[in-house]
Design a protein around this motif. Sequence first.
Motif, mmCIF file in Angstrom:
data_model
loop_
_atom_site.group_PDB
_atom_site.id
_atom_site.type_symbol
_atom_site.label_atom_id
_atom_site.label_comp_id
_atom_site.label_asym_id
_atom_site.label_seq_id
_atom_site.Cartn_x
_atom_site.Cartn_y
_atom_site.Cartn_z
ATOM 1 N N ASN A 61 0.737 -1.301 -0.122
ATOM 2 C CA ASN A 61 0.067 0.111 0.061
ATOM 3 C C ASN A 61 0.889 1.214 -0.140
ATOM 4 O OD1 ASN A 61 -2.952 0.855 2.011
ATOM 5 N ND2 ASN A 61 -1.813 2.228 0.658
ATOM 6 N N LEU A 62 1.814 1.316 0.864
ATOM 7 C CA LEU A 62 2.917 2.365 0.892
ATOM 8 C C LEU A 62 3.475 2.697 -0.165
ATOM 9 C CD1 LEU A 62 3.864 2.125 4.763
ATOM 10 C CD2 LEU A 62 2.135 3.589 3.842
ATOM 11 N N ALA A 63 4.010 1.505 -0.752
ATOM 12 C CA ALA A 63 4.831 1.725 -1.865
ATOM 13 C C ALA A 63 3.994 2.177 -3.237
ATOM 14 C CB ALA A 63 5.357 0.169 -2.215
ATOM 15 N N LEU A 64 2.883 1.814 -3.064
ATOM 16 C CA LEU A 64 1.841 2.404 -4.299
ATOM 17 C C LEU A 64 1.903 3.797 -4.045
ATOM 18 C CD1 LEU A 64 -0.766 -0.380 -4.730
ATOM 19 C CD2 LEU A 64 0.983 0.311 -6.405
ATOM 20 N N LEU A 65 1.331 4.284 -3.001
ATOM 21 C CA LEU A 65 1.540 5.587 -2.548
ATOM 22 C C LEU A 65 2.662 6.523 -2.883
ATOM 23 C CD1 LEU A 65 -0.347 5.469 0.692
ATOM 24 C CD2 LEU A 65 -1.359 6.134 -1.572
ATOM 25 N N ILE A 66 3.781 5.857 -2.848
ATOM 26 C CA ILE A 66 5.251 6.566 -2.856
ATOM 27 C C ILE A 66 5.225 6.562 -4.692
ATOM 28 C CG2 ILE A 66 7.817 6.493 -2.875
ATOM 29 C CD1 ILE A 66 7.010 5.164 0.074
ATOM 30 N N ARG A 67 5.019 5.564 -5.147
ATOM 31 C CA ARG A 67 5.164 5.382 -6.607
ATOM 32 C C ARG A 67 4.317 6.288 -7.440
ATOM 33 N NH1 ARG A 67 4.332 -0.074 -9.245
ATOM 34 N NH2 ARG A 67 2.228 0.677 -9.763
ATOM 35 N N GLU A 68 3.088 6.381 -6.982
ATOM 36 C CA GLU A 68 2.068 7.234 -7.549
ATOM 37 C C GLU A 68 2.166 8.776 -7.282
ATOM 38 O OE1 GLU A 68 -1.537 5.291 -6.593
ATOM 39 O OE2 GLU A 68 -1.207 3.780 -7.799
ATOM 40 N N ASP A 69 2.759 9.198 -6.168
ATOM 41 C CA ASP A 69 3.030 10.422 -5.698
ATOM 42 C C ASP A 69 3.643 11.432 -6.537
ATOM 43 O OD1 ASP A 69 2.176 12.605 -4.420
ATOM 44 O OD2 ASP A 69 3.630 12.161 -2.759
ATOM 45 N N ARG A 70 3.139 12.271 -7.198
ATOM 46 C CA ARG A 70 3.669 13.309 -8.330
ATOM 47 C C ARG A 70 3.873 14.613 -7.686
ATOM 48 N NH1 ARG A 70 6.344 9.174 -9.356
ATOM 49 N NH2 ARG A 70 5.643 7.825 -11.096
ATOM 50 N N THR A 71 3.114 14.801 -6.553
ATOM 51 C CA THR A 71 2.829 16.331 -5.945
ATOM 52 C C THR A 71 3.897 17.014 -5.379
ATOM 53 O OG1 THR A 71 2.162 15.460 -3.955
ATOM 54 C CG2 THR A 71 0.315 15.885 -5.338
ATOM 55 N N PRO A 72 4.431 18.187 -5.773
ATOM 56 C CA PRO A 72 5.509 18.778 -5.143
ATOM 57 C C PRO A 72 5.146 19.269 -3.786
ATOM 58 C CG PRO A 72 4.145 20.290 -6.554
ATOM 59 C CD PRO A 72 3.167 18.816 -6.511
ATOM 60 N N VAL A 73 5.253 18.562 -3.020
ATOM 61 C CA VAL A 73 5.275 18.575 -1.635
ATOM 62 C C VAL A 73 6.591 18.126 -0.865
ATOM 63 C CG1 VAL A 73 3.842 17.800 0.635
ATOM 64 C CG2 VAL A 73 2.688 18.051 -1.592
ATOM 65 N N PRO A 74 7.168 18.921 0.085
ATOM 66 C CA PRO A 74 8.327 18.506 0.820
ATOM 67 C C PRO A 74 8.246 17.064 1.308
ATOM 68 C CG PRO A 74 7.484 20.751 1.617
ATOM 69 C CD PRO A 74 6.186 20.110 0.792
ATOM 70 N N VAL A 75 9.303 16.507 1.383
ATOM 71 C CA VAL A 75 9.363 15.198 1.677
ATOM 72 C C VAL A 75 8.856 14.781 3.073
ATOM 73 C CG1 VAL A 75 11.126 13.308 2.178
ATOM 74 C CG2 VAL A 75 11.480 14.643 0.208
ATOM 75 N N ARG A 76 9.421 15.889 3.878
ATOM 76 C CA ARG A 76 8.837 16.062 5.535
ATOM 77 C C ARG A 76 7.178 15.582 5.519
ATOM 78 N NH1 ARG A 76 6.927 19.250 8.883
ATOM 79 N NH2 ARG A 76 7.268 20.968 7.296
ATOM 80 N N TYR A 86 2.332 12.268 6.174
ATOM 81 C CA TYR A 86 1.260 11.623 5.413
ATOM 82 C C TYR A 86 1.261 9.994 5.713
ATOM 83 C CZ TYR A 86 -2.050 10.158 1.923
ATOM 84 O OH TYR A 86 -3.152 9.343 1.001
ATOM 85 N N LEU A 87 2.412 9.377 5.055
ATOM 86 C CA LEU A 87 2.562 8.183 4.957
ATOM 87 C C LEU A 87 2.585 7.229 6.576
ATOM 88 C CD1 LEU A 87 5.101 7.740 2.284
ATOM 89 C CD2 LEU A 87 2.627 7.277 2.152
ATOM 90 N N ALA A 88 3.068 8.258 7.429
ATOM 91 C CA ALA A 88 3.083 7.754 8.985
ATOM 92 C C ALA A 88 1.633 7.803 9.464
ATOM 93 C CB ALA A 88 3.906 8.805 9.699
ATOM 94 N N GLY A 89 0.833 8.858 8.956
ATOM 95 C CA GLY A 89 -0.641 9.033 9.215
ATOM 96 C C GLY A 89 -1.126 7.559 8.639
ATOM 97 N N VAL A 90 -1.093 6.904 7.556
ATOM 98 C CA VAL A 90 -1.750 5.845 6.982
ATOM 99 C C VAL A 90 -1.479 4.564 7.872
ATOM 100 C CG1 VAL A 90 -1.787 4.417 5.007
ATOM 101 C CG2 VAL A 90 -1.866 6.740 4.740
ATOM 102 N N VAL A 91 -0.072 4.590 8.238
ATOM 103 C CA VAL A 91 0.311 3.462 9.203
ATOM 104 C C VAL A 91 -0.455 3.482 10.522
ATOM 105 C CG1 VAL A 91 2.382 2.593 10.230
ATOM 106 C CG2 VAL A 91 2.607 3.398 7.946
ATOM 107 N N CYS A 92 -0.446 4.762 11.233
ATOM 108 C CA CYS A 92 -1.207 4.840 12.377
ATOM 109 C C CYS A 92 -2.505 4.422 12.391
ATOM 110 C CB CYS A 92 -0.803 6.450 12.913
ATOM 111 S SG CYS A 92 -1.706 6.868 14.179
ATOM 112 N N GLN A 93 -3.282 4.950 11.303
ATOM 113 C CA GLN A 93 -4.691 4.785 11.117
ATOM 114 C C GLN A 93 -4.809 3.131 10.972
ATOM 115 O OE1 GLN A 93 -5.460 7.180 7.608
ATOM 116 N NE2 GLN A 93 -6.953 8.490 8.855
#
Length: 195
Positions: free
Chosen positions: A26-41, A46-53
């Motif tokens: 799930n996380l690998a797909l999110l990383i691969r598909e994310d093309r938004t110009p948002v800071p890595v932090r 966001y990904l940590a929030g997915v893990v936490c949920q």
Amino acid sequence: MARRSVCGWRRILRHPRFPLTFLARNLALLIREDRTPVPVRLKKVYLAGVVCQRAGWFAHLMNELNGRTGDAQGTQSGVPSGREREDIESYCEHCGLCCEIAGGYPDFSGTPPLPDAWQELFQNGLGPGHRFCPFLLEDRTRGRSGCAIHPRRPNPCRIFEADECRVLKDDVEAERASGHAFPPMTRRAVSRLLL
């Protein structure tokens, strides 16, 4: 992010029934598909929030299945029995690919019925970023998946049979053969996030 919450995640992620393989994909797909110009932090938050949920929901689900709050009494461990088991075992390898959906039509006919909140959760999923069924469990020691609500699963899951399974597996095998499924950089990013 508090250090205490990270330690809590790790304890939950180590649970033998936690769907860690599916969360990593799930996380690998999110990383691969994310093309938004948002800071890595911010992406990491966001990904940590997915893990936490997912970890929070899993802890709640396990409490329910163990009868601690009573809402899920009668729910079995996700293993079908009798004739149904024979039919499913004829084609199902318990790979969990059919459960890599975020939600589905909540047409439940099992008895006793699932709590309304669980039916809504099946329909809507856990929220943005979650790519697999909230009721998917994993048995990492045997390399198999399971369903927390299998005896009371919805009809869309019940009608998913051999033909659909074969088509899905062929699609996944084609993606894996292409080498685009999990690039090494994505695997490292997921490992750092989870470990």
